[in-house]
Motif scaffolding. Structure first.
Motif, PDB file in Angstrom:
ATOM      1  N   ALA A  35      86.020  15.454  73.101  1.00 46.21           N
ATOM      2  CA  ALA A  35      85.639  16.018  74.399  1.00 46.21           C
ATOM      3  C   ALA A  35      84.565  15.163  75.071  1.00 46.21           C
ATOM      4  N   ALA A  36      83.619  14.658  74.288  1.00 48.38           N
ATOM      5  CA  ALA A  36      82.571  13.793  74.846  1.00 48.38           C
ATOM      6  C   ALA A  36      83.168  12.516  75.424  1.00 48.38           C
ATOM      7  N   ILE A  37      84.174  11.982  74.744  1.00 50.97           N
ATOM      8  CA  ILE A  37      84.807  10.763  75.243  1.00 50.97           C
ATOM      9  C   ILE A  37      85.562  11.043  76.539  1.00 50.97           C
ATOM     10  N   PHE A  38      86.216  12.184  76.619  1.00 49.28           N
ATOM     11  CA  PHE A  38      86.884  12.552  77.869  1.00 49.28           C
ATOM     12  C   PHE A  38      85.877  12.636  79.012  1.00 49.28           C
ATOM     13  N   GLY A  39      84.708  13.210  78.722  1.00 49.93           N
ATOM     14  CA  GLY A  39      83.684  13.347  79.751  1.00 49.93           C
ATOM     15  C   GLY A  39      82.806  12.126  79.922  1.00 49.93           C
ATOM     16  N   GLN A  40      83.117  11.051  79.170  1.00 48.65           N
ATOM     17  CA  GLN A  40      82.341   9.799  79.230  1.00 48.65           C
ATOM     18  C   GLN A  40      80.863  10.053  78.930  1.00 48.65           C
ATOM     19  N   ASP A  41      80.639  10.934  77.952  1.00 46.84           N
ATOM     20  CA  ASP A  41      79.285  11.311  77.573  1.00 46.84           C
ATOM     21  C   ASP A  41      78.890  10.554  76.305  1.00 46.84           C
ATOM     22  N   PRO A  42      77.951   9.597  76.369  1.00 48.20           N
ATOM     23  CA  PRO A  42      77.564   8.805  75.192  1.00 48.20           C
ATOM     24  C   PRO A  42      76.673   9.599  74.237  1.00 48.20           C
ATOM     25  N   ASN A  43      77.191  10.707  73.752  1.00 45.27           N
ATOM     26  CA  ASN A  43      76.452  11.620  72.888  1.00 45.27           C
ATOM     27  C   ASN A  43      76.693  11.225  71.435  1.00 45.27           C
ATOM     28  N   TRP A  44      75.903  10.267  70.922  1.00 42.32           N
ATOM     29  CA  TRP A  44      76.114   9.766  69.570  1.00 42.32           C
ATOM     30  C   TRP A  44      75.798  10.810  68.505  1.00 42.32           C
ATOM     31  N   GLY A  45      75.082  11.867  68.867  1.00 39.81           N
ATOM     32  CA  GLY A  45      74.785  12.922  67.905  1.00 39.81           C
ATOM     33  C   GLY A  45      76.041  13.571  67.349  1.00 39.81           C
ATOM     34  N   ARG A  46      77.095  13.638  68.177  1.00 34.85           N
ATOM     35  CA  ARG A  46      78.349  14.228  67.706  1.00 34.85           C
ATOM     36  C   ARG A  46      79.019  13.324  66.676  1.00 34.85           C
ATOM     37  N   THR A  82      91.470  16.692  76.536  1.00 39.67           N
ATOM     38  CA  THR A  82      91.386  16.958  77.970  1.00 39.67           C
ATOM     39  C   THR A  82      91.866  18.362  78.311  1.00 39.67           C
ATOM     40  N   TYR A  83      91.622  18.754  79.549  1.00 31.78           N
ATOM     41  CA  TYR A  83      92.103  20.049  80.031  1.00 31.78           C
ATOM     42  C   TYR A  83      93.627  20.129  79.924  1.00 31.78           C
ATOM     43  N   ASN A  84      94.294  19.001  80.146  1.00 29.07           N
ATOM     44  CA  ASN A  84      95.753  19.009  80.138  1.00 29.07           C
ATOM     45  C   ASN A  84      96.329  19.285  78.756  1.00 29.07           C
ATOM     46  N   TYR A  85      95.573  18.948  77.684  1.00 27.91           N
ATOM     47  CA  TYR A  85      96.077  19.267  76.341  1.00 27.91           C
ATOM     48  C   TYR A  85      96.261  20.774  76.198  1.00 27.91           C
ATOM     49  N   VAL A  86      95.260  21.518  76.646  1.00 25.29           N
ATOM     50  CA  VAL A  86      95.346  22.982  76.573  1.00 25.29           C
ATOM     51  C   VAL A  86      96.475  23.486  77.468  1.00 25.29           C
ATOM     52  N   LYS A  87      96.595  22.933  78.655  1.00 25.31           N
ATOM     53  CA  LYS A  87      97.635  23.366  79.589  1.00 25.31           C
ATOM     54  C   LYS A  87      99.031  23.142  79.005  1.00 25.31           C
TER      55      LYS A  87
END
Length: 402
Positions: free
Chosen positions: A309-320, A390-395
């Motif tokens: 999810a972080a990669i989809f949002g381009q969030d460099p959250n290395w904690g995950r 992504t959102y589309n996976y759920v859809k």
């Protein structure tokens, strides 16, 4: 171009002595190719790997049992839209009937025919359509069969290499389908590889099983293992190269490299085409205690929903990423883990580094995101591939049945 030592991917082409067809027989709800076959002109050495899901589909069980008899096949008949899984004795009989009808059409023994299905679990094969479809199939040398097995895939996946073995040009060509329910432990995944190399069936099985561990078994889209996962390799020997009978043979390592490259490329294409995906995610681990642990850590990272999810949002959250590493069973020096994303160093000795977060964010907008991890506990490596969530996976999966 992707290279493995002296082996390079080339344009798609069938090896000598194979033909195929892909047609539409109305198995699904939309007009698309949904039925096909792949045939060798002569009996071929064969090997396969199969789903570890306890609810193994009827065609998967039948093909496994067929190959295990003598490690030979000459044809595979395949369909999309209907998995023929969890269909009881009727489903098993339908798969057997399909095998026999195809053998009769080709004038070969039924034990030389494999069966593969993918699609909705729980539905019986519409045998009237299957029977009519078998009659309609005819020899072609195009790539329609690669389209006939697609479900939610956006495009076919195929890969080809050519090798020099014993003074002859040998071709290895594979194609696969897979987009969701991808977490092979050998996804919904079907893979087929053809080659005109000559190789002993048992040696081919040994080589395939080992190669799958570092290719198809290292991809994940959603952590679910299908009831129908199957990978089949056929080697008909029609290139005229000397037959491989031992890992000590002069050309064995060349063949092994070629097979590995084809399987790795197909695996990456499946991961990149995950349902709803916008990015291929690759994780490279080094400094692992052993190869199994390196592979475990790499696959855990690309399989983490929070990382995806972080990669989809381009969030460099290395904690995950570091928390996912800590949840594995791998040896970890908690004071000496390093992490990079797209070449940007974010963690050194398990502590965050200052980095340009906007530049990292922008880099994660690319079609491929690469995560590099150094565990600093050994010399082994691991590699895995996945995609963003992504959102589309759920859809897609909220309405797959309907």
């Amino acid at each position: 171009m992707i290279k493995t030592d002296d082996v390079t991917l080339t344009n798609f082409q069938w090896p000598t002595g194979y033909y195929n067809d892909g047609i539409e027989v109305g198995l699904g709800q939309s007009d698309k190719l949904d039925f096909g076959y792949l045939v060798s002109e002569v009996p071929a050495s064969a090997a396969g790997t199969y789903t570890t899901n306890k609810f193994q589909a009827a065609p998967t069980k039948l093909t496994k049992n067929t190959i295990n008899q003598a490690h030979q096949l000459q044809a595979v008949v395949m369909n999309s839209a209907c998995a023929n899984s969890c269909t009881g004795q009727q489903g098993e009989q339908n798969a057997l009937t399909e095998q026999q009808l195809m053998a009769q059409k080709l004038g070969i023994d039924a034990n030389l025919v494999g069966v593969a299905s993918t699609g909705l679990i729980g539905a019986q094969l519409p045998m009237a359509k299957i029977t009519a479809g078998i009659k309609q199939l005819s020899p072609h040398h195009d790539d329609n069969v690669t389209k006939a097995v697609l479900t939610t895939d956006k495009k076919p996946k195929h890969a080809c290499v050519q090798l020099q073995m014993g003074g002859k040009t040998v071709t290895i060509t594979g194609f696969a389908k897979g987009s969701g329910m991808i977490h092979p432990k050998m996804a919904t995944m079907l893979g087929f590889v053809t080659t005109d190399a000559a190789i002993d069936g048992n040696l081919l099985q040994q080589t395939l099983s080992q190669t799958v561990d570092t290719t198809f078994n290292q991809i994940t889209v959603d952590g679910d293992t299908s009831t129908n996962d199957m990978l089949v390799v056929m080697a008909n020997g029609m290139a005229g190269a000397p037959k491989l009978t031992s890992t000590d043979d002069a050309d064995f390592s060349t063949f092994e490299q070629g097979l590995h490259l084809v399987l790795q490329e197909l695996a990456k294409q499946i991961a990149a085409d995950g349902e709803g995906a916008t990015k291929l995610v690759e994780c490279n681990v080094k400094g692992a205690f052993n190869e199994l642990e390196g592979q475990e850590v790499a696959k855990a990272i690309v399989g983490s929903n929070l990382v995806k999810a972080a990669i989809f949002g381009q969030d460099p959250n290395w904690g995950r990423i570091i928390s996912t590493i800590g949840m594995t069973n791998a040896h970890v020096d908690i004071n000496h883990v390093d992490i990079e994303v797209n070449g940007i160093k974010m963690v050194k000795d398990s502590l965050g580094l200052p980095f340009d977060e906007q530049a990292a964010h922008d880099s994660m907008g690319a079609s491929k995101v690469v995560i590099d991890v150094d565990l600093h506990v050994g010399d082994a490596t691991g590699q895995a591939w996945g995609c963003d969530l992504t959102y589309n996976y759920v859809k897609i999966n909220a309405s797959y049945h309907t």
